[in-house]
Design a protein around this motif. Sequence first.
Motif, short mmCIF file in Angstrom:
data_model
loop_
_atom_site.label_atom_id
_atom_site.label_comp_id
_atom_site.label_asym_id
_atom_site.label_seq_id
_atom_site.Cartn_x
_atom_site.Cartn_y
_atom_site.Cartn_z
N GLN A 164 2.59 1.85 -3.52
CA GLN A 164 1.81 1.82 -4.75
C GLN A 164 1.99 3.11 -5.57
N ASP A 165 1.77 4.22 -4.90
CA ASP A 165 1.85 5.50 -5.62
C ASP A 165 3.25 5.72 -6.19
N GLN A 166 4.25 5.35 -5.36
CA GLN A 166 5.63 5.55 -5.82
C GLN A 166 5.94 4.67 -7.01
N ALA B 80 12.05 6.76 -3.45
CA ALA B 80 10.98 6.81 -2.45
C ALA B 80 10.57 5.40 -2.03
N LEU C 34 -3.83 8.70 -7.80
CA LEU C 34 -2.95 7.94 -8.69
C LEU C 34 -3.49 6.52 -8.91
N GLN C 35 -3.90 5.92 -7.79
CA GLN C 35 -4.34 4.51 -7.90
C GLN C 35 -5.64 4.40 -8.67
N ASN D 84 -5.15 1.66 -16.87
CA ASN D 84 -4.32 0.50 -17.22
C ASN D 84 -5.05 -0.52 -18.08
N ALA E 236 0.83 -1.21 0.00
CA ALA E 236 0.00 0.00 0.00
C ALA E 236 0.86 1.26 0.00
N LEU F 62 3.70 3.77 -9.21
CA LEU F 62 3.05 4.39 -10.37
C LEU F 62 3.87 5.60 -10.84
N LEU F 63 4.43 6.34 -9.87
CA LEU F 63 5.23 7.51 -10.23
C LEU F 63 6.64 7.15 -10.69
N ARG F 64 6.97 5.79 -10.46
CA ARG F 64 8.32 5.30 -10.77
C ARG F 64 9.36 6.09 -9.97
N ASP F 65 8.99 6.35 -8.70
CA ASP F 65 9.89 7.09 -7.83
C ASP F 65 10.64 6.05 -6.99
N LEU G 177 -1.95 -3.10 -10.31
CA LEU G 177 -2.76 -1.88 -10.29
C LEU G 177 -3.47 -1.78 -11.61
N ILE H 249 2.07 8.84 -14.84
CA ILE H 249 1.29 9.84 -14.14
C ILE H 249 2.26 10.67 -13.30
N GLY H 250 1.97 11.93 -13.21
CA GLY H 250 2.71 12.79 -12.29
C GLY H 250 1.98 12.86 -10.99
N ARG H 251 2.65 13.43 -9.98
CA ARG H 251 1.98 13.52 -8.69
C ARG H 251 0.74 14.39 -8.77
N ALA I 90 -4.78 4.79 -12.23
CA ALA I 90 -4.17 3.57 -12.75
C ALA I 90 -5.22 2.49 -12.96
N ALA I 91 -6.17 2.38 -11.99
CA ALA I 91 -7.21 1.37 -12.10
C ALA I 91 -8.08 1.61 -13.34
N ARG J 122 5.58 17.17 -17.45
CA ARG J 122 6.26 16.05 -18.12
C ARG J 122 6.05 16.14 -19.63
N LEU K 45 1.39 3.55 -18.92
CA LEU K 45 0.80 4.65 -18.18
C LEU K 45 1.87 5.41 -17.41
#
Lengths: 798, 279
Positions: A65-67, A75, B35-36, B43, A62, A69-72, A133, B61-63, B39-40, B71, B59
Amino acid sequence: MSEPQKVRATRFSLTANILGAVFALILLMYLVMLAGLGVSLRERAQQTLDLEAERERGAIMAVIQDQVLLRDYPAIEQLIAARVKHSHILKARFVSASFAFEAGTPAQALRPPGWFIRLLDITAPHAASDLVLGGTIYGKVSVVLDPAPSINRLWALALRFTGLMLMGLAISMALLNWLLGRNRRGLHALRQAARAIESGDLGARVSLAYGSSPEVRETKLAFNHMANHVNQLVRALESEHTDLLVEKERLRVTIESIGDAVIVTDATGRIEFINPKAEELTGFTSANAHGRPVPEVLPLFNEESGAPVTNPLELALRGNMVVELASHSVIRRPSGAMLAISDTAAPIRARDGTVLGGVLVFHDQSEMRSLMQRLAQQAEHDHLTGLWNRLAMENRLSIALQDVQQNAQRYIFCYIDLDRFKLVNDTCGHRAGDALLQRLTALLARRAESEHHFLARLGGDEFGLLFVDTTLPVALEYIQGMRDEIDRFRFEWDEKVFRLGVSIGVTELHKGMTDIGEILAQADTACYHAKSLGGSMIQVYEKTHPALQKINDEMQWVSAITKAFEAHRFVLYRQQKVALAPGIAHAHYEILLRLRGEDGAIISPGEFLPAAERYGLAPSFDRWVVRNLFAYLDTHPEDDACYALNLSGRSLSDQGTADFVLEELDRYQLDPTRISFEVTETAAIDNLDACERLMLTLQSRGIQFALDDFGKGQSSFGYLKRLPAAYLKLDGDFVRGLDHNRESMAIVKAMHTLAHELGKQTIAEQVETEPELACLKKLGVDFVQGYLLHRPEPLQLD
Amino acid sequence: MKLIWLCLAWMLGMTVQAAPPATPYAFGVLNHRSLQATAAYWNPILKYVTARSGVPLELHIGRTANETTDRVAAGRLDFAYTNHLFTPKRDQLGWRVLARQNSSGIRGQVVVLSHSPVKTLQDLAGKPVAFANPYGFTGYYVPMDALLRAGVRVVPVFAGNQEAAMGQLMAEEVAAAGVNHQVMSDFAQRRGLSYRVLSESEPYFDLAIMASPRVSAVDGDKVRKAFIGMEHDPEGLRVLQVAAHSLGLPEARGFAPADNADYKNYRAFLKRTLVPLNE
């Protein structure tokens, strides 16, 4: 004495046993609980670890997850490292197509010993899954947790649990030991009291002091009750022991003084004791007999065969039952003398039925057997003549009859009746009669000494002679010789000489005969006929002989009469005697006896009375008539008539008749003047003395007599003068046709005149016509009786 | 000789077929949701389009929406689902419209909670009003423009994305929110929120699928066809339904063909708006 019980003691005291058992029980419970809890806790710990691993994996997933998606990626590394740092994660790893990172911490130290860790067998939980995801897999997260904290927690828990258990066990043991100690004091007191009683202090009791538990107190109470009871029992036993000693002494004295001989043995049959009577009968002293087998002291033999007899005590011991000695047993005494004894042997049993020994009681039977033999002799012999008696003759006849039926043996039986013997008795008395019989018997016995003759006195002046294996002609020749000898015999008594005769009836036994009664009846019938022919005659029984047939018919009546008498088929009738003389207030009746046949028809007395008279049944009838008439008069006070009853010749000669009549009269309190008896002229003359005595006796009480059938027999004015009769009953033969038969008229007139001159009243019987009645009235006869005036009618007894 | 040429041709073909797949195109999506959630939703769609078009899409995404747009500006994206590229400055980047969300269009709205005492835009003067971010078209420019044109000065609060702004309104942390009417309607329906619209703009086409100039016309066309054909393909329709379901939308929304001309009103609005543009 039974073998003492073996004492099976345990190695440890009761307290040790109870403490040990409780300790073992608690320990077992602890182990069971530990096992149960341990398994459960171990599974729960493993499950918790697995869940925790999953939770950590989920948390990491959990967080990143965001990281992802952000490919960070930095982090992601920081987040995973932070998570690992604050938890017991041995290793956490994230792997994607373009990135991989793993973080971990060192495992915590394990405190429990190795065996505990191995016993728990908890594995390091591992959780792993893809990070997805929106249906796209971004990588894989895996986590391995450290199990050490859980294992350490379980170890600490086990230590605490064990400590608590040990503390609880120690407290329980201490408490239990204290409680047992308190109760042991009560048991100690019980033991002290028991030892005191054992040493003889029957009054010792347990103190019920305060402090005992209810169970021990109850036990003490029960012990004291038991001690009281034992005390009473001991007292009772002492008392009974004293009584037993007295009783034993009494029994000893009794056994030594009783008339019976007593031998007591052990279970093997060896003598332990014999009493003085047994010493006397066996010839052994008690000391000599002791220890010997019974047959040695009491050798038994059969009196008749001389064969040894098994001692009954052996049988009694063997069969465990009472055994009586066979009859005809004798013992042989040391002197060689034989002694008849009878005895009874019985086993002596314990309560459980075990045979402890035996007792043999016997006594001298010599005198008794001698007496029995004499009695047997007397039972079959006539004491006056020494001949066989009637019973012996009947037994012999039974054997003879069987012999005839089975072996075709020939037997002849004679019925011998002395003629004129009564004359000797009447004139010279019974002593003369007895002397006559003894002398005559000696005469007969000499002739009948052969084994082919069996002579017996059947009663009075009657004898029986049985010929064995003899033909009728031979027997008749012998009988004729005997008759001739008796004819020649003269008996002298008080200067009087008597000449006797003998009537003999002869019959031959044959297969058709059914019983000895038939033999006796045939011979009697023949004898009766021989006597009726005038005496000194011999008559052989022939079935077709008319005279014998008639006698035989009479005999048939005997059984019929007997049966009717038992079946109460005799009835009373009465016929009025009408008074012609003036001044006679009461009616007069004659009581008549009738027999009701099996078919209900009334049978007149002419049919059965002759047989009854001849075979001695008439006295029974007379008494029956007296009894029933008196009962009738008692129950019918309205009937004030006078009744006349007939008396047979046998009743006249029976000395008990007068007493019987008077007793019955007193019993019913009847007026005797209403009763009169009619006796035939013939019977009165045949029993003149007895008749005279009877008439005088009853007349003294007011009972009158009438001479019946007067004129029919050989009437003698002398007899008329001697017999105190109040009435003369003129025979019917003279009354019938009186009106036209001058001879009858003359005889009746003469008898009537004579009677009146003697102060007697007359009664005319069988008056059946008016002319006869008119003649009788004219003559002045006092009473008339006949079908013309009154037909016999039943007397209503009920 | 002929045989040798045939063998060489076959070997060449095999070489072409066995070549590893090309690097996927980065497909940026403007942040309207978390973000999630983004993505859901996206994707599955990108997976379908990749499969149908043969053009691999990934996909990105930025923050925040601004970061996503940054970007784009930085040239890190190849495709984008956005309406931020119609400002005069970004329009010069050369991105072209391939398709659009097949909807009746979007409007900018100024909304308050139903029980709010605010009845008019003027009532919002000086009060905090939530917006998605300072780059949002219907989420900032349009409603803020409406407020400025009404002469109302508010205190803008940027929540990060549309639903975050709506969340602040729902929590009554702000007096009103400037929102995309479609996103607002979906949010209110999903959360059971009752709201009132104070101001609403003219309709604009929903966000456009755009391609950067470096995407070849062929690939762009393949992608455009795949998006447009989704509604008519059972598998595409199922994917759309799954995506809609992930957001709790009542129905699946497909994509319709579009080009730059369809977004003229965007450009016109952005040229004349009173709101300073953040480019």
